[in-house]
Write an enzyme that holds these catalytic residues in place. Structure first.
Site, PDB file in Angstrom:
ATOM      1  N   GLU A  91      -2.235  41.085 -34.045  1.00 35.14           N
ATOM      2  CA  GLU A  91      -1.917  41.604 -32.707  1.00 35.14           C
ATOM      3  C   GLU A  91      -2.732  42.861 -32.433  1.00 35.14           C
ATOM      4  O   GLU A  91      -2.888  43.677 -33.348  1.00 35.14           O
ATOM      5  CB  GLU A  91      -0.420  41.906 -32.624  1.00 35.14           C
ATOM      6  CG  GLU A  91       0.428  40.649 -32.763  1.00 35.14           C
ATOM      7  CD  GLU A  91       1.935  40.929 -32.706  1.00 35.14           C
ATOM      8  OE1 GLU A  91       2.338  42.100 -32.591  1.00 35.14           O
ATOM      9  OE2 GLU A  91       2.697  39.957 -32.782  1.00 35.14           O
ATOM     10  N   HIS A 119       4.513  40.419 -27.752  1.00 33.81           N
ATOM     11  CA  HIS A 119       5.469  41.102 -28.632  1.00 33.81           C
ATOM     12  C   HIS A 119       6.424  41.995 -27.820  1.00 33.81           C
ATOM     13  O   HIS A 119       6.463  43.217 -28.012  1.00 33.81           O
ATOM     14  CB  HIS A 119       4.724  41.928 -29.699  1.00 33.81           C
ATOM     15  CG  HIS A 119       5.566  42.191 -30.913  1.00 33.81           C
ATOM     16  ND1 HIS A 119       5.068  42.238 -32.178  1.00 33.81           N
ATOM     17  CD2 HIS A 119       6.902  42.435 -31.042  1.00 33.81           C
ATOM     18  CE1 HIS A 119       6.033  42.498 -33.036  1.00 33.81           C
ATOM     19  NE2 HIS A 119       7.163  42.628 -32.368  1.00 33.81           N
ATOM     20  N   ARG A 157       8.050  37.177 -36.551  1.00 32.15           N
ATOM     21  CA  ARG A 157       6.739  37.752 -36.820  1.00 32.15           C
ATOM     22  C   ARG A 157       5.726  36.612 -36.870  1.00 32.15           C
ATOM     23  O   ARG A 157       6.021  35.525 -37.392  1.00 32.15           O
ATOM     24  CB  ARG A 157       6.718  38.495 -38.166  1.00 32.15           C
ATOM     25  CG  ARG A 157       7.357  39.879 -38.153  1.00 32.15           C
ATOM     26  CD  ARG A 157       6.567  40.902 -37.335  1.00 32.15           C
ATOM     27  NE  ARG A 157       7.160  42.228 -37.378  1.00 32.15           N
ATOM     28  CZ  ARG A 157       8.053  42.696 -36.489  1.00 32.15           C
ATOM     29  NH1 ARG A 157       8.453  41.923 -35.491  1.00 32.15           N
ATOM     30  NH2 ARG A 157       8.526  43.922 -36.593  1.00 32.15           N
TER      31      ARG A 157
HETATM   32  P1  NAP Z   1      18.388  41.051 -40.216  1.00 31.13           P
HETATM   33  O1  NAP Z   1      19.741  41.055 -39.628  1.00 31.13           O
HETATM   34  O2  NAP Z   1      18.077  41.978 -41.338  1.00 31.13           O
HETATM   35  O3  NAP Z   1      18.053  39.560 -40.662  1.00 31.13           O
HETATM   36  C1  NAP Z   1      16.934  39.287 -41.448  1.00 31.13           C
HETATM   37  C2  NAP Z   1      16.899  37.810 -41.728  1.00 31.13           C
HETATM   38  O4  NAP Z   1      15.716  37.545 -42.499  1.00 31.13           O
HETATM   39  C3  NAP Z   1      18.092  37.327 -42.569  1.00 31.13           C
HETATM   40  O5  NAP Z   1      18.396  36.014 -42.181  1.00 31.13           O
HETATM   41  C4  NAP Z   1      17.496  37.341 -43.978  1.00 31.13           C
HETATM   42  O6  NAP Z   1      18.148  36.483 -44.883  1.00 31.13           O
HETATM   43  C5  NAP Z   1      16.112  36.851 -43.683  1.00 31.13           C
HETATM   44  N1  NAP Z   1      15.187  37.140 -44.783  1.00 31.13           N
HETATM   45  C6  NAP Z   1      14.776  38.361 -45.195  1.00 31.13           C
HETATM   46  N2  NAP Z   1      13.942  38.229 -46.242  1.00 31.13           N
HETATM   47  C7  NAP Z   1      13.842  36.897 -46.472  1.00 31.13           C
HETATM   48  C8  NAP Z   1      13.134  36.112 -47.432  1.00 31.13           C
HETATM   49  N3  NAP Z   1      12.360  36.687 -48.356  1.00 31.13           N
HETATM   50  N4  NAP Z   1      13.265  34.767 -47.388  1.00 31.13           N
HETATM   51  C9  NAP Z   1      14.051  34.174 -46.455  1.00 31.13           C
HETATM   52  N5  NAP Z   1      14.756  34.863 -45.536  1.00 31.13           N
HETATM   53  C10 NAP Z   1      14.644  36.200 -45.547  1.00 31.13           C
HETATM   54  O7  NAP Z   1      17.267  41.372 -39.112  1.00 31.13           O
HETATM   55  P2  NAP Z   1      17.271  41.029 -37.553  1.00 31.13           P
HETATM   56  O8  NAP Z   1      17.657  42.240 -36.788  1.00 31.13           O
HETATM   57  O9  NAP Z   1      17.988  39.755 -37.310  1.00 31.13           O
HETATM   58  O10 NAP Z   1      15.695  40.829 -37.311  1.00 31.13           O
HETATM   59  C11 NAP Z   1      15.019  39.718 -37.876  1.00 31.13           C
HETATM   60  C12 NAP Z   1      13.518  39.888 -37.685  1.00 31.13           C
HETATM   61  O11 NAP Z   1      13.200  39.763 -36.302  1.00 31.13           O
HETATM   62  C13 NAP Z   1      12.973  41.268 -38.068  1.00 31.13           C
HETATM   63  O12 NAP Z   1      12.666  41.346 -39.446  1.00 31.13           O
HETATM   64  C14 NAP Z   1      11.741  41.426 -37.199  1.00 31.13           C
HETATM   65  O13 NAP Z   1      10.586  41.041 -37.914  1.00 31.13           O
HETATM   66  C15 NAP Z   1      11.981  40.447 -36.055  1.00 31.13           C
HETATM   67  N6  NAP Z   1      12.113  41.164 -34.764  1.00 31.13           N
HETATM   68  C16 NAP Z   1      11.185  40.935 -33.794  1.00 31.13           C
HETATM   69  C17 NAP Z   1      11.316  41.560 -32.583  1.00 31.13           C
HETATM   70  C18 NAP Z   1      10.307  41.324 -31.491  1.00 31.13           C
HETATM   71  O14 NAP Z   1      10.013  42.261 -30.741  1.00 31.13           O
HETATM   72  N7  NAP Z   1       9.800  40.134 -31.328  1.00 31.13           N
HETATM   73  C19 NAP Z   1      12.371  42.449 -32.343  1.00 31.13           C
HETATM   74  C20 NAP Z   1      13.294  42.645 -33.348  1.00 31.13           C
HETATM   75  C21 NAP Z   1      13.163  42.008 -34.570  1.00 31.13           C
HETATM   76  P3  NAP Z   1      19.311  37.061 -45.869  1.00 31.13           P
HETATM   77  O15 NAP Z   1      20.579  37.055 -45.055  1.00 31.13           O
HETATM   78  O16 NAP Z   1      19.315  36.105 -46.982  1.00 31.13           O
HETATM   79  O17 NAP Z   1      18.904  38.465 -46.274  1.00 31.13           O
END
Ligand code: NAP
Length: 323
Positions: free
Chosen positions: A265, A284, A236
Protein backbone atom coordinates in the site's frame (compact mmCIF):
# COMPACT_ATOMS: atom_id res chain seq x y z
CA UNK A 1 15.14 14.43 32.34
CA UNK A 2 12.43 15.45 29.87
CA UNK A 3 11.65 12.54 27.55
CA UNK A 4 11.48 13.12 23.82
CA UNK A 5 8.57 11.74 21.79
CA UNK A 6 8.15 11.72 18.03
CA UNK A 7 4.71 11.50 16.38
CA UNK A 8 4.74 10.46 12.72
CA UNK A 9 1.62 12.36 11.65
CA UNK A 10 -0.71 15.09 12.87
CA UNK A 11 -3.38 13.32 14.89
CA UNK A 12 -7.10 13.93 15.40
CA UNK A 13 -8.79 13.58 18.80
CA UNK A 14 -8.56 15.71 21.93
CA UNK A 15 -5.75 14.02 23.86
CA UNK A 16 -2.91 14.91 21.48
CA UNK A 17 -3.11 18.51 22.74
CA UNK A 18 -2.18 17.33 26.26
CA UNK A 19 0.85 15.30 25.24
CA UNK A 20 3.30 18.22 25.26
CA UNK A 21 2.74 18.53 29.04
CA UNK A 22 4.44 15.15 29.50
CA UNK A 23 7.37 15.32 27.09
CA UNK A 24 9.33 17.23 24.52
CA UNK A 25 7.14 16.65 21.49
CA UNK A 26 8.10 16.58 17.84
CA UNK A 27 5.59 15.84 15.09
CA UNK A 28 5.87 15.21 11.35
CA UNK A 29 3.78 17.89 9.66
CA UNK A 30 3.88 16.41 6.18
CA UNK A 31 2.95 16.82 3.45
CA UNK A 32 2.15 13.12 3.09
CA UNK A 33 3.83 10.30 4.92
CA UNK A 34 7.38 10.47 6.14
CA UNK A 35 9.59 7.82 4.58
CA UNK A 36 11.91 5.29 6.23
CA UNK A 37 14.92 7.61 6.14
CA UNK A 38 13.04 10.58 7.64
CA UNK A 39 11.67 8.37 10.40
CA UNK A 40 15.18 7.20 11.28
CA UNK A 41 16.47 10.79 11.38
CA UNK A 42 13.57 12.16 13.40
CA UNK A 43 13.61 9.31 15.90
CA UNK A 44 17.27 9.80 16.80
CA UNK A 45 17.54 10.57 20.54
CA UNK A 46 13.82 9.91 21.13
CA UNK A 47 12.41 7.87 23.99
CA UNK A 48 8.94 7.39 22.55
CA UNK A 49 7.29 6.92 19.17
CA UNK A 50 3.63 7.34 18.22
CA UNK A 51 3.21 5.87 14.74
CA UNK A 52 0.67 4.80 12.14
CA UNK A 53 0.33 1.48 10.33
CA UNK A 54 2.17 3.07 7.38
CA UNK A 55 5.38 3.40 9.42
CA UNK A 56 7.62 0.33 9.25
CA UNK A 57 9.26 -0.19 12.63
CA UNK A 58 11.75 -2.95 11.88
CA UNK A 59 14.96 -4.26 13.43
CA UNK A 60 17.13 -1.90 11.33
CA UNK A 61 15.25 1.15 12.58
CA UNK A 62 15.31 -0.10 16.17
CA UNK A 63 19.07 -0.67 16.03
CA UNK A 64 19.48 3.02 15.12
CA UNK A 65 17.48 4.27 18.14
CA UNK A 66 19.09 2.93 21.34
CA UNK A 67 17.18 5.36 23.58
CA UNK A 68 13.72 4.19 22.49
CA UNK A 69 11.56 3.13 25.46
CA UNK A 70 8.07 2.73 23.98
CA UNK A 71 6.11 2.54 20.72
CA UNK A 72 2.42 3.39 20.48
CA UNK A 73 0.68 2.61 17.19
CA UNK A 74 -2.63 4.18 16.17
CA UNK A 75 -3.96 0.86 14.84
CA UNK A 76 -5.16 -2.49 16.10
CA UNK A 77 -3.04 -4.46 13.60
CA UNK A 78 0.67 -4.34 14.42
CA UNK A 79 2.16 -6.27 11.51
CA UNK A 80 4.17 -3.14 10.55
CA UNK A 81 6.19 -3.50 13.76
CA UNK A 82 8.87 -6.12 14.49
CA UNK A 83 7.36 -7.29 17.74
CA UNK A 84 10.11 -9.73 18.70
CA UNK A 85 12.82 -7.09 18.19
CA UNK A 86 10.86 -4.73 20.47
CA UNK A 87 10.17 -7.37 23.11
CA UNK A 88 13.84 -8.41 23.10
CA UNK A 89 14.59 -4.88 24.30
CA UNK A 90 11.63 -4.82 26.74
CA UNK A 91 10.00 -2.03 24.75
CA UNK A 92 6.20 -2.04 25.15
CA UNK A 93 4.07 -1.74 22.01
CA UNK A 94 0.65 -0.11 22.37
CA UNK A 95 -2.27 -0.50 19.96
CA UNK A 96 -5.89 0.71 19.77
CA UNK A 97 -8.29 -2.24 19.83
CA UNK A 98 -12.03 -2.10 20.52
CA UNK A 99 -12.94 1.39 19.34
CA UNK A 100 -12.75 0.54 15.63
CA UNK A 101 -14.61 -2.77 15.75
CA UNK A 102 -18.05 -1.63 14.58
CA UNK A 103 -16.66 0.84 12.05
CA UNK A 104 -14.52 -1.85 10.41
CA UNK A 105 -17.35 -4.39 10.46
CA UNK A 106 -19.51 -1.76 8.72
CA UNK A 107 -16.83 -1.44 6.03
CA UNK A 108 -16.80 -5.21 5.51
CA UNK A 109 -20.56 -5.13 5.03
CA UNK A 110 -20.37 -2.09 2.76
CA UNK A 111 -17.92 -3.95 0.49
CA UNK A 112 -20.02 -7.10 0.66
CA UNK A 113 -23.19 -5.31 -0.42
CA UNK A 114 -21.36 -3.25 -3.03
CA UNK A 115 -19.69 -6.32 -4.57
CA UNK A 116 -22.85 -8.46 -4.42
CA UNK A 117 -25.13 -5.80 -5.89
CA UNK A 118 -22.55 -4.35 -8.32
CA UNK A 119 -22.97 -0.86 -6.85
CA UNK A 120 -19.70 0.61 -8.18
CA UNK A 121 -20.17 -0.89 -11.63
CA UNK A 122 -23.73 0.51 -11.73
CA UNK A 123 -22.57 3.94 -10.53
CA UNK A 124 -19.95 4.08 -13.31
CA UNK A 125 -22.53 2.91 -15.84
CA UNK A 126 -24.87 5.81 -15.05
CA UNK A 127 -22.15 8.46 -14.81
CA UNK A 128 -20.62 7.42 -18.12
CA UNK A 129 -23.93 8.05 -19.89
CA UNK A 130 -24.56 4.39 -20.72
CA UNK A 131 -28.07 4.30 -19.24
CA UNK A 132 -30.09 4.91 -22.40
CA UNK A 133 -33.39 3.81 -23.91
CA UNK A 134 -31.55 1.02 -25.73
CA UNK A 135 -29.66 -0.03 -22.65
CA UNK A 136 -32.22 0.24 -19.87
CA UNK A 137 -34.16 -1.68 -17.27
CA UNK A 138 -34.60 -5.32 -18.22
CA UNK A 139 -35.20 -8.48 -16.22
CA UNK A 140 -31.46 -9.27 -16.22
CA UNK A 141 -30.28 -5.64 -15.97
CA UNK A 142 -27.44 -5.41 -13.38
CA UNK A 143 -28.58 -8.53 -11.59
CA UNK A 144 -26.34 -9.47 -8.67
CA UNK A 145 -26.37 -11.81 -5.73
CA UNK A 146 -28.53 -11.74 -2.60
CA UNK A 147 -26.81 -11.03 0.70
CA UNK A 148 -29.97 -11.64 2.75
CA UNK A 149 -30.40 -15.29 3.56
CA UNK A 150 -27.00 -16.30 2.09
CA UNK A 151 -24.26 -18.15 3.96
CA UNK A 152 -21.33 -16.14 5.26
CA UNK A 153 -18.03 -17.66 6.37
CA UNK A 154 -16.05 -15.55 8.82
CA UNK A 155 -12.34 -16.34 9.00
CA UNK A 156 -11.12 -15.04 12.37
CA UNK A 157 -13.78 -14.68 15.02
CA UNK A 158 -12.03 -11.92 17.00
CA UNK A 159 -13.71 -8.64 17.86
CA UNK A 160 -14.32 -7.53 14.26
CA UNK A 161 -15.25 -11.03 13.10
CA UNK A 162 -17.91 -11.18 15.84
CA UNK A 163 -19.22 -7.72 14.89
CA UNK A 164 -19.58 -8.96 11.30
CA UNK A 165 -21.48 -11.99 12.64
CA UNK A 166 -23.92 -9.67 14.47
CA UNK A 167 -24.59 -7.78 11.24
CA UNK A 168 -24.97 -11.03 9.30
CA UNK A 169 -27.60 -12.19 11.80
CA UNK A 170 -29.60 -9.03 11.01
CA UNK A 171 -29.49 -10.00 7.33
CA UNK A 172 -30.87 -13.47 8.14
CA UNK A 173 -27.64 -15.12 7.01
CA UNK A 174 -26.41 -18.57 7.95
CA UNK A 175 -23.16 -17.85 9.80
CA UNK A 176 -20.12 -20.12 9.71
CA UNK A 177 -16.80 -19.28 11.30
CA UNK A 178 -13.30 -20.61 11.65
CA UNK A 179 -11.02 -19.39 14.41
CA UNK A 180 -7.52 -20.54 15.33
CA UNK A 181 -8.53 -21.14 18.94
CA UNK A 182 -11.93 -22.62 19.67
CA UNK A 183 -14.52 -19.87 20.25
CA UNK A 184 -18.24 -20.48 20.71
CA UNK A 185 -20.48 -17.59 19.71
CA UNK A 186 -24.28 -18.03 19.83
CA UNK A 187 -25.77 -18.23 16.33
CA UNK A 188 -22.39 -19.01 14.76
CA UNK A 189 -21.47 -22.53 13.59
CA UNK A 190 -17.79 -23.36 14.08
CA UNK A 191 -16.41 -25.35 11.15
CA UNK A 192 -13.05 -26.25 9.67
CA UNK A 193 -11.46 -23.75 7.28
CA UNK A 194 -12.04 -26.13 4.35
CA UNK A 195 -15.73 -26.63 5.17
CA UNK A 196 -16.19 -22.87 5.56
CA UNK A 197 -14.70 -22.21 2.12
CA UNK A 198 -16.79 -24.93 0.48
CA UNK A 199 -20.12 -23.87 2.00
CA UNK A 200 -19.95 -20.05 2.06
CA UNK A 201 -21.51 -17.63 -0.44
CA UNK A 202 -19.48 -14.83 1.14
CA UNK A 203 -16.13 -15.24 2.88
CA UNK A 204 -14.94 -12.36 5.06
CA UNK A 205 -11.37 -12.22 6.42
CA UNK A 206 -10.69 -10.98 9.97
CA UNK A 207 -7.48 -12.61 11.19
CA UNK A 208 -4.38 -10.63 12.14
CA UNK A 209 -1.48 -10.78 9.67
CA UNK A 210 1.52 -12.77 10.88
CA UNK A 211 3.92 -15.35 9.47
CA UNK A 212 1.24 -18.00 10.12
CA UNK A 213 -1.57 -16.17 8.30
CA UNK A 214 0.42 -14.78 5.36
CA UNK A 215 -1.21 -16.11 2.15
CA UNK A 216 -3.76 -18.04 4.21
CA UNK A 217 -5.98 -17.51 1.17
CA UNK A 218 -3.67 -19.12 -1.40
CA UNK A 219 -4.63 -20.56 -4.80
CA UNK A 220 -5.55 -23.92 -3.25
CA UNK A 221 -7.93 -22.42 -0.69
CA UNK A 222 -9.42 -19.96 -3.17
CA UNK A 223 -10.15 -22.97 -5.41
CA UNK A 224 -12.20 -24.52 -2.59
CA UNK A 225 -14.65 -21.60 -2.71
CA UNK A 226 -17.89 -21.81 -4.69
CA UNK A 227 -17.60 -20.33 -8.19
CA UNK A 228 -20.36 -17.81 -7.39
CA UNK A 229 -18.84 -16.83 -4.03
CA UNK A 230 -17.55 -13.40 -3.05
CA UNK A 231 -14.39 -12.74 -1.00
CA UNK A 232 -14.17 -9.72 1.31
CA UNK A 233 -10.88 -8.58 2.82
CA UNK A 234 -10.80 -5.81 5.43
CA UNK A 235 -8.03 -7.48 7.48
CA UNK A 236 -4.63 -7.20 5.78
CA UNK A 237 -3.60 -7.60 2.13
CA UNK A 238 -0.83 -10.09 2.93
CA UNK A 239 -3.42 -12.68 4.02
CA UNK A 240 -4.44 -13.19 0.38
CA UNK A 241 -2.35 -14.30 -2.60
CA UNK A 242 -3.47 -11.38 -4.79
CA UNK A 243 -2.24 -12.92 -8.04
CA UNK A 244 -4.12 -16.15 -7.40
CA UNK A 245 -7.23 -14.14 -6.48
CA UNK A 246 -7.03 -12.08 -9.68
CA UNK A 247 -6.71 -15.25 -11.79
CA UNK A 248 -9.72 -16.86 -10.06
CA UNK A 249 -11.82 -13.71 -10.53
CA UNK A 250 -10.83 -13.32 -14.18
CA UNK A 251 -11.46 -17.00 -15.00
CA UNK A 252 -14.91 -17.08 -13.36
CA UNK A 253 -13.81 -19.38 -10.52
CA UNK A 254 -15.00 -16.69 -8.12
CA UNK A 255 -17.82 -14.20 -8.65
CA UNK A 256 -16.43 -11.03 -7.08
CA UNK A 257 -14.31 -9.50 -4.33
CA UNK A 258 -14.42 -6.48 -2.04
CA UNK A 259 -10.97 -5.37 -0.97
CA UNK A 260 -9.97 -2.66 1.49
CA UNK A 261 -6.38 -3.78 2.06
CA UNK A 262 -3.51 -4.71 -0.24
CA UNK A 263 -0.21 -6.48 0.25
CA UNK A 264 1.63 -3.32 -0.83
CA UNK A 265 0.00 0.00 0.00
CA UNK A 266 -0.63 2.36 -1.69
CA UNK A 267 -1.55 -0.29 -4.27
CA UNK A 268 0.21 -0.08 -7.64
CA UNK A 269 -2.09 0.93 -10.52
CA UNK A 270 -0.70 -2.16 -12.30
CA UNK A 271 -2.16 -4.55 -9.71
CA UNK A 272 -4.23 -7.06 -11.71
CA UNK A 273 -7.16 -6.77 -9.29
CA UNK A 274 -7.73 -3.16 -10.32
CA UNK A 275 -8.44 -4.11 -13.93
CA UNK A 276 -11.35 -6.38 -12.97
CA UNK A 277 -14.83 -4.93 -12.86
CA UNK A 278 -16.05 -7.61 -10.44
CA UNK A 279 -13.70 -6.20 -7.80
CA UNK A 280 -14.70 -3.34 -5.49
CA UNK A 281 -11.74 -1.62 -3.88
CA UNK A 282 -11.08 0.93 -1.15
CA UNK A 283 -7.81 2.52 0.05
CA UNK A 284 -7.62 0.91 3.53
CA UNK A 285 -10.56 2.85 5.00
CA UNK A 286 -11.83 0.14 7.36
CA UNK A 287 -11.76 2.34 10.48
CA UNK A 288 -12.15 5.65 8.64
CA UNK A 289 -14.89 7.59 10.37
CA UNK A 290 -14.13 10.90 12.04
CA UNK A 291 -15.38 9.65 15.40
CA UNK A 292 -13.45 6.38 15.34
CA UNK A 293 -10.19 7.92 14.15
CA UNK A 294 -10.44 10.45 17.01
CA UNK A 295 -10.93 7.62 19.51
CA UNK A 296 -8.00 5.67 18.07
CA UNK A 297 -5.71 8.70 18.29
CA UNK A 298 -6.80 9.33 21.90
CA UNK A 299 -5.93 5.74 22.89
CA UNK A 300 -2.56 5.97 21.12
CA UNK A 301 -1.80 9.14 23.10
CA UNK A 302 -3.07 7.59 26.37
CA UNK A 303 -0.74 4.63 25.80
CA UNK A 304 2.16 7.06 25.32
CA UNK A 305 1.27 9.08 28.43
CA UNK A 306 1.09 5.88 30.50
CA UNK A 307 4.57 4.93 29.28
CA UNK A 308 5.91 8.42 30.02
CA UNK A 309 4.51 8.17 33.55
CA UNK A 310 6.07 4.75 34.06
CA UNK A 311 2.69 2.95 34.06
CA UNK A 312 1.73 -0.04 31.87
CA UNK A 313 -0.01 1.01 28.65
CA UNK A 314 -3.81 0.59 28.60
CA UNK A 315 -3.57 -1.60 25.50
CA UNK A 316 -0.23 -3.34 25.23
CA UNK A 317 0.48 -6.02 22.61
CA UNK A 318 3.48 -7.46 24.49
CA UNK A 319 2.60 -7.09 28.21
CA UNK A 320 5.34 -9.60 29.10
CA UNK A 321 7.78 -6.68 28.92
CA UNK A 322 6.35 -5.45 32.24
CA UNK A 323 7.31 -8.64 34.11
P1 NAP B 1 -8.73 -9.35 17.47
O1 NAP B 1 -9.99 -9.22 18.23
O2 NAP B 1 -7.43 -9.37 18.20
O3 NAP B 1 -8.84 -10.66 16.57
C1 NAP B 1 -7.72 -11.16 15.90
C2 NAP B 1 -8.13 -12.41 15.16
O4 NAP B 1 -6.97 -12.88 14.45
C3 NAP B 1 -8.57 -13.55 16.09
O5 NAP B 1 -9.56 -14.29 15.43
C4 NAP B 1 -7.28 -14.36 16.21
O6 NAP B 1 -7.49 -15.71 16.56
C5 NAP B 1 -6.77 -14.24 14.81
N1 NAP B 1 -5.34 -14.59 14.73
C6 NAP B 1 -4.31 -13.90 15.27
N2 NAP B 1 -3.16 -14.53 15.00
C7 NAP B 1 -3.49 -15.63 14.27
C8 NAP B 1 -2.74 -16.69 13.69
N3 NAP B 1 -1.41 -16.75 13.80
N4 NAP B 1 -3.41 -17.66 13.01
C9 NAP B 1 -4.76 -17.62 12.89
N5 NAP B 1 -5.52 -16.65 13.43
C10 NAP B 1 -4.89 -15.67 14.10
O7 NAP B 1 -8.57 -8.17 16.40
P2 NAP B 1 -9.70 -7.38 15.60
O8 NAP B 1 -9.94 -6.07 16.26
O9 NAP B 1 -10.85 -8.27 15.32
O10 NAP B 1 -8.91 -7.05 14.24
C11 NAP B 1 -8.56 -8.10 13.35
C12 NAP B 1 -7.63 -7.56 12.27
O11 NAP B 1 -8.36 -6.66 11.43
C13 NAP B 1 -6.47 -6.71 12.79
O12 NAP B 1 -5.36 -7.51 13.15
C14 NAP B 1 -6.15 -5.78 11.64
O13 NAP B 1 -5.10 -6.31 10.86
C15 NAP B 1 -7.43 -5.77 10.82
N6 NAP B 1 -8.05 -4.42 10.82
C16 NAP B 1 -8.15 -3.76 9.63
C17 NAP B 1 -8.75 -2.53 9.60
C18 NAP B 1 -8.88 -1.77 8.31
O14 NAP B 1 -8.78 -0.54 8.32
N7 NAP B 1 -9.14 -2.42 7.21
C19 NAP B 1 -9.22 -1.93 10.78
C20 NAP B 1 -9.11 -2.64 11.96
C21 NAP B 1 -8.51 -3.89 11.98
P3 NAP B 1 -7.38 -16.17 18.12
O15 NAP B 1 -8.73 -15.88 18.73
O16 NAP B 1 -7.07 -17.60 18.03
O17 NAP B 1 -6.28 -15.35 18.77
Amino acid sequence: MTKKVFVTHQLPGARIHDLARYCELNMWMGPGLLGVENLRQELRGCHGLICLLTDRVDATLLAAVPDLEFVSSMSVGVDHVDLSALSARNIPLGNTPGVLVDTTADTAFALMLAAARRVVEADNFVRQGNWTQKNAWAPDFFTGKDVSGATIGIIGLGQIGQAVARRAAGFGMEILAWNRTSRQVPGVESVSLEELLQRSDFVSLHVALSDETRYLMNAERIALMKSDAILINTARGGIVDEEALAVALADGHLAAAGIDVFENEPVSPDNALLSLKNVVVAPHIGSATTLTRGKMADIAVENAIAALEGRPMIHCVNPDVYR
